[in-house]
Design a protein around this motif. Structure first.
Motif, PDB file in Angstrom:
ATOM      1  N   UNK A 180     -18.498  -3.386  -2.760  1.00 31.00           N
ATOM      2  CA  UNK A 180     -19.789  -2.859  -2.325  1.00 31.00           C
ATOM      3  C   UNK A 180     -20.883  -3.631  -3.021  1.00 31.00           C
ATOM      4  N   UNK A 181     -21.629  -4.375  -2.252  1.00 36.88           N
ATOM      5  CA  UNK A 181     -22.598  -5.259  -2.885  1.00 36.88           C
ATOM      6  C   UNK A 181     -23.737  -4.507  -3.559  1.00 36.88           C
ATOM      7  N   UNK A 182     -24.234  -3.457  -2.926  1.00 35.36           N
ATOM      8  CA  UNK A 182     -25.408  -2.771  -3.465  1.00 35.36           C
ATOM      9  C   UNK A 182     -25.158  -2.360  -4.909  1.00 35.36           C
ATOM     10  N   UNK A 183     -23.958  -1.869  -5.162  1.00 39.78           N
ATOM     11  CA  UNK A 183     -23.634  -1.462  -6.521  1.00 39.78           C
ATOM     12  C   UNK A 183     -23.010  -2.609  -7.306  1.00 39.78           C
ATOM     13  N   UNK A 184     -22.788  -3.742  -6.645  1.00 40.05           N
ATOM     14  CA  UNK A 184     -22.077  -4.850  -7.269  1.00 40.05           C
ATOM     15  C   UNK A 184     -20.789  -4.380  -7.941  1.00 40.05           C
ATOM     16  N   UNK A 185     -20.104  -3.418  -7.308  1.00 46.84           N
ATOM     17  CA  UNK A 185     -18.852  -2.933  -7.879  1.00 46.84           C
ATOM     18  C   UNK A 185     -17.735  -3.039  -6.847  1.00 46.84           C
ATOM     19  N   UNK A 186     -16.504  -3.075  -7.334  1.00 43.29           N
ATOM     20  CA  UNK A 186     -15.343  -3.054  -6.456  1.00 43.29           C
ATOM     21  C   UNK A 186     -14.747  -1.661  -6.528  1.00 43.29           C
ATOM     22  N   UNK A 187     -14.256  -1.170  -5.420  1.00 40.42           N
ATOM     23  CA  UNK A 187     -13.665   0.153  -5.469  1.00 40.42           C
ATOM     24  C   UNK A 187     -12.592   0.273  -4.399  1.00 40.42           C
ATOM     25  N   UNK A 188     -11.874   1.384  -4.480  1.00 46.74           N
ATOM     26  CA  UNK A 188     -10.815   1.613  -3.513  1.00 46.74           C
ATOM     27  C   UNK A 188     -11.425   2.171  -2.233  1.00 46.74           C
ATOM     28  N   UNK A 189     -11.145   1.521  -1.118  1.00 50.26           N
ATOM     29  CA  UNK A 189     -11.746   1.927   0.147  1.00 50.26           C
ATOM     30  C   UNK A 189     -10.769   2.633   1.062  1.00 50.26           C
ATOM     31  N   UNK A 190     -11.087   2.630   2.339  1.00 48.74           N
ATOM     32  CA  UNK A 190     -10.209   3.230   3.343  1.00 48.74           C
ATOM     33  C   UNK A 190      -8.842   2.553   3.325  1.00 48.74           C
ATOM     34  N   UNK A 191      -7.807   3.287   3.738  1.00 49.82           N
ATOM     35  CA  UNK A 191      -6.486   2.660   3.819  1.00 49.82           C
ATOM     36  C   UNK A 191      -6.524   1.420   4.713  1.00 49.82           C
ATOM     37  N   UNK A 193      -1.744   9.017   6.209  1.00 48.92           N
ATOM     38  CA  UNK A 193      -2.320  10.125   5.450  1.00 48.92           C
ATOM     39  C   UNK A 193      -2.881   9.537   4.159  1.00 48.92           C
ATOM     40  N   UNK A 194      -4.155   9.737   3.927  1.00 51.49           N
ATOM     41  CA  UNK A 194      -4.775   9.224   2.701  1.00 51.49           C
ATOM     42  C   UNK A 194      -4.778  10.336   1.658  1.00 51.49           C
ATOM     43  N   UNK A 195      -3.965  10.199   0.624  1.00 43.77           N
ATOM     44  CA  UNK A 195      -3.753  11.297  -0.332  1.00 43.77           C
ATOM     45  C   UNK A 195      -4.641  11.131  -1.569  1.00 43.77           C
ATOM     46  N   UNK A 196      -4.663   9.926  -2.140  1.00 42.32           N
ATOM     47  CA  UNK A 196      -5.594   9.634  -3.232  1.00 42.32           C
ATOM     48  C   UNK A 196      -6.198   8.265  -2.950  1.00 42.32           C
ATOM     49  N   UNK A 197      -7.300   7.955  -3.606  1.00 38.88           N
ATOM     50  CA  UNK A 197      -7.898   6.617  -3.496  1.00 38.88           C
ATOM     51  C   UNK A 197      -8.154   6.123  -4.897  1.00 38.88           C
ATOM     52  N   UNK A 198      -7.084   5.706  -5.569  1.00 42.23           N
ATOM     53  CA  UNK A 198      -7.205   5.402  -6.984  1.00 42.23           C
ATOM     54  C   UNK A 198      -6.498   4.107  -7.343  1.00 42.23           C
ATOM     55  N   UNK A 236      11.212   4.817  16.807  1.00 41.75           N
ATOM     56  CA  UNK A 236      10.952   4.911  15.356  1.00 41.75           C
ATOM     57  C   UNK A 236       9.577   5.509  15.097  1.00 41.75           C
ATOM     58  N   UNK A 237       9.529   6.382  14.145  1.00 41.43           N
ATOM     59  CA  UNK A 237       8.253   6.985  13.755  1.00 41.43           C
ATOM     60  C   UNK A 237       8.232   7.047  12.232  1.00 41.43           C
ATOM     61  N   UNK A 238       7.129   6.647  11.645  1.00 41.73           N
ATOM     62  CA  UNK A 238       7.064   6.712  10.185  1.00 41.73           C
ATOM     63  C   UNK A 238       5.730   7.291   9.734  1.00 41.73           C
ATOM     64  N   UNK A 239       5.770   7.835   8.528  1.00 42.03           N
ATOM     65  CA  UNK A 239       4.557   8.353   7.909  1.00 42.03           C
ATOM     66  C   UNK A 239       4.138   7.395   6.790  1.00 42.03           C
ATOM     67  N   UNK A 240       2.868   7.008   6.800  1.00 41.49           N
ATOM     68  CA  UNK A 240       2.325   6.204   5.706  1.00 41.49           C
ATOM     69  C   UNK A 240       1.507   7.124   4.811  1.00 41.49           C
ATOM     70  N   UNK A 241       1.849   7.134   3.533  1.00 40.39           N
ATOM     71  CA  UNK A 241       1.050   7.881   2.560  1.00 40.39           C
ATOM     72  C   UNK A 241       0.289   6.849   1.736  1.00 40.39           C
ATOM     73  N   UNK A 242      -1.023   6.842   1.916  1.00 37.50           N
ATOM     74  CA  UNK A 242      -1.868   5.857   1.241  1.00 37.50           C
ATOM     75  C   UNK A 242      -2.429   6.488  -0.032  1.00 37.50           C
ATOM     76  N   UNK A 243      -2.223   5.817  -1.158  1.00 38.02           N
ATOM     77  CA  UNK A 243      -2.677   6.396  -2.438  1.00 38.02           C
ATOM     78  C   UNK A 243      -3.739   5.545  -3.120  1.00 38.02           C
ATOM     79  N   UNK A 244      -4.076   4.393  -2.532  1.00 35.88           N
ATOM     80  CA  UNK A 244      -5.071   3.518  -3.152  1.00 35.88           C
ATOM     81  C   UNK A 244      -4.432   2.262  -3.712  1.00 35.88           C
TER      82      UNK A 244
END
Lengths: 161, 161, 161, 161
Positions: B17-28, B46-51, B1-9
Motif C-alpha cells: 500500500x503506497x499511501x502508508x508505504x507499508x506492506x501487508x497481507x491482502x486478499x487471498x 475461505x479466508x480465516x486469518x490474514x497474518x 473434484x472439489x476442494x476447500x482452500x483455507x487462506x490464512x495469510x
C-alpha cells in the motif's frame, strides 16, 4: 526424488523472434521455471523435439517413446503441445513400470499471465505420489491420459464423453 | 473434484500500500491464481486469518483447526506463511479423515518472479492423489508435515535432521 | 494534456490464440498499459489497422495519414510494427502542425519481459515536450523519424549512416 | 545521449526478504529495467541513498544536491520515493544548468503490475527534450517540480491548487 523432464515443444516453449516477425518453439522453459520455483529435487531435462504438437509425426512419437524407455529415472515429466498430447500419450500406453505425467500450457510460459507455472507444479506434485501409469495434468486436474481430451473451443481439457 | 482452500495469510498474499508505504497481507491470491491457471475443478475459498505466520497465535490455530473439521470437503488446501507452517500443521495432527496440504511462497504472488503459482499447482496436483494425512508442498516436494522444516537461511524447506 | 493514440498493430499488440496455435495482432495494448501506469492525462485510442508492419500497404498508410489529419488533437501517438515504422512516418512527412511520435516494441506487451511499457512511456514523455514534427521513440531515444532506421540483426533502432 | 541516474530509493526499488519477513529498499532497479527496455543511450547509475522517501533527511538532500552539482552529465534522472519527491526537488531549485527529472513508482518495479517501467520511460523521453530545469514525471505527465503535489488518497500526482 529425482525426475526426468522430456521436453517436446508446444505452446509452453513458444518464443517470439522479432527480426523474422515469427513465433517459434524455443529452448525448454522448464529450466527457468524450476529455478523460479526454487525446486529442491534432482532433475535432468532432455530436449527431444521442438515442435508444435500439430506437427508431430509417428517418428517423433517413436523417438519420445524410446527416450522414456531408456530413462533410468522412474518419474517422467513430459512437456508437450496440447493439441496432440493425448496421441503421444497413447503411443506410450504399453510402458508399464514408470510414472509418466504430461503437461503443457495454453499460453506461453513467457507471457505475464500464463498457466505454465501452475501446470508444471501440478504435474510435479502428482508425479511423486501417483502409481505407475500415464497421466495428463492440465487445468489443475490429474487424469489417466486415455480418459480426457482437449476441448479446443473452450481451451481446456475435459473428460471424454 | 472439489476442494476447500483455507487462506490464512503469509507472504503469498502480501500486497503493497503506497499511501502508508507499508506492506501487508491482502486478499487471498488463490482466487486470481486459479483463474490464471484456468482450473476446472470446483472450489470454495475461505479466508480465516490474514497474518504473517510469525504473528499467528494458538487461538488462530484453534480456529483454523475448527474450520478444517467442519469442512464438508475432504480435500483441504491451506495457504500459510512459511515461518510457522509446520506448527499449524502440528495443531491439525489428530485430524484423520481428510487430505490436508499446506503451501505458501517465499516471494509474494504479485511479484513478476515468484514461486507462488508453481507451489499452488504442486499442492493441487498432490492433494487429489494423496491418502488422508497432513502434508507440506514447498520447493516442488510433497512431504508429511512433521518430517520437514524451513531452512530460513536458504529460503527453502528440507527434511528434518 | 490530451492525446490521440492511433493503433496500427505490430508486435506490441501480438497475442496468442491457442486453438489455432497461431499468433496474431490483437486489441490495442495501449489501453491496459495506460491503466497499469495510472496515467492522468486525457486520451482517445483509435484502432486503424491490426497488422504486422510488413503487411502494411500504401492504402493503409493513406488511411493512417487521413486519421492523423482529421484528428482534433495536436498530440498524436502512433503504435506501429517496427519493420516499416520509418516508411509510415515518411508517408506523414508533409503534416506540419502536429506532434507525432511513433513507438512500438520488439517483444509483445503481453510478455513478462518486454520493452513495450517503457517505450510507451518514453513516447508519452517526449510527445508533450516536443515541437511539431514526426519522431520515433525506440530504445529510449527520441529522433526525427527520417534520421533513424531499424537494425534488424541487433533488434534496435540506430542513426542512419 | 548520455545521462546520469541518481538512485535514492523509494517504492520503485522495494524488495522482499523472506527470512526477515520484511520489505526493504534494495538495489537500484533502473539497471535491470533499462536492460529490459534495451536502451541504446549511454548512462551511469549512482546509488546515493536507499531510503523510503519519508525517512529522507536534510543531510540526504544535501548529499543528493552535491551529487547533481558535481555530475559531468547535463541530463540527470533521479529515482525517488513519491512521498517527499517534491521536497527533494525543492532542495535542488537553484541548480540552473542541468535538466533534472524525478520519477519513481507507486508499485515496486518487481511487481507483475507496476507503473515503474512506464514512468522511467516517460522520464527518459522527456529528459532529452526538455530545457534546463527541475521536473517531475509521474502518471504520464511532465511538470515543473514546484507545480505539482502527491495526492496520497488517490495515489497520483496532480497540479497544486
Amino acid at each position: 526424488m529425482r525426475l526426468r523432464v522430456i521436453s517436446t515443444g508446444g505452446t509452453i516453449d513458444k518464443v517470439y523472434f522479432d527480426a523474422a516477425s515469427s513465433y517459434d518453439v524455443g529452448d525448454p522453459q522448464v529450466e527457468p521455471l524450476f529455478k523460479e520455483a526454487n525446486v529442491t529435487f534432482e532433475y535432468v531435462i532432455e530436449s527431444v523435439t521442438r515442435k508444435d504438437s500439430l506437427a508431430m509425426t509417428d517418428a517423433d512419437r517413436a523417438l519420445i517413446r524410446e527416450r522414456v524407455e531408456v530413462s533410468p529415472e522412474k518419474l517422467i515429466l513430459i512437456t508437450h503441445g496440447t493439441d496432440t498430447m493425448t496421441e503421444t500419450a497413447a503411443a506410450l500406453a504399453t510402458i508399464k513400470d514408470k510414472v509418466i505425467v504430461f503437461t503443457g500450457s495454453m499460453l506461453p510460459a513467457r507471457f505475464r499471465t500464463s498457466d505454465a507455472l501452475f501446470n508444471l507444479g501440478c504435474a510435479v506434485g502428482a508425479l511423486q505420489v501417483l502409481p505407475a501409469g500415464i497421466y495428463i495434468a492440465m487445468n489443475g486436474q490429474i487424469a489417466p491420459a486415455h480418459t480426457v481430451r482437449k476441448n479446443r473451443a473452450e481451451s481446456r481439457f475435459e473428460p471424454k464423453a
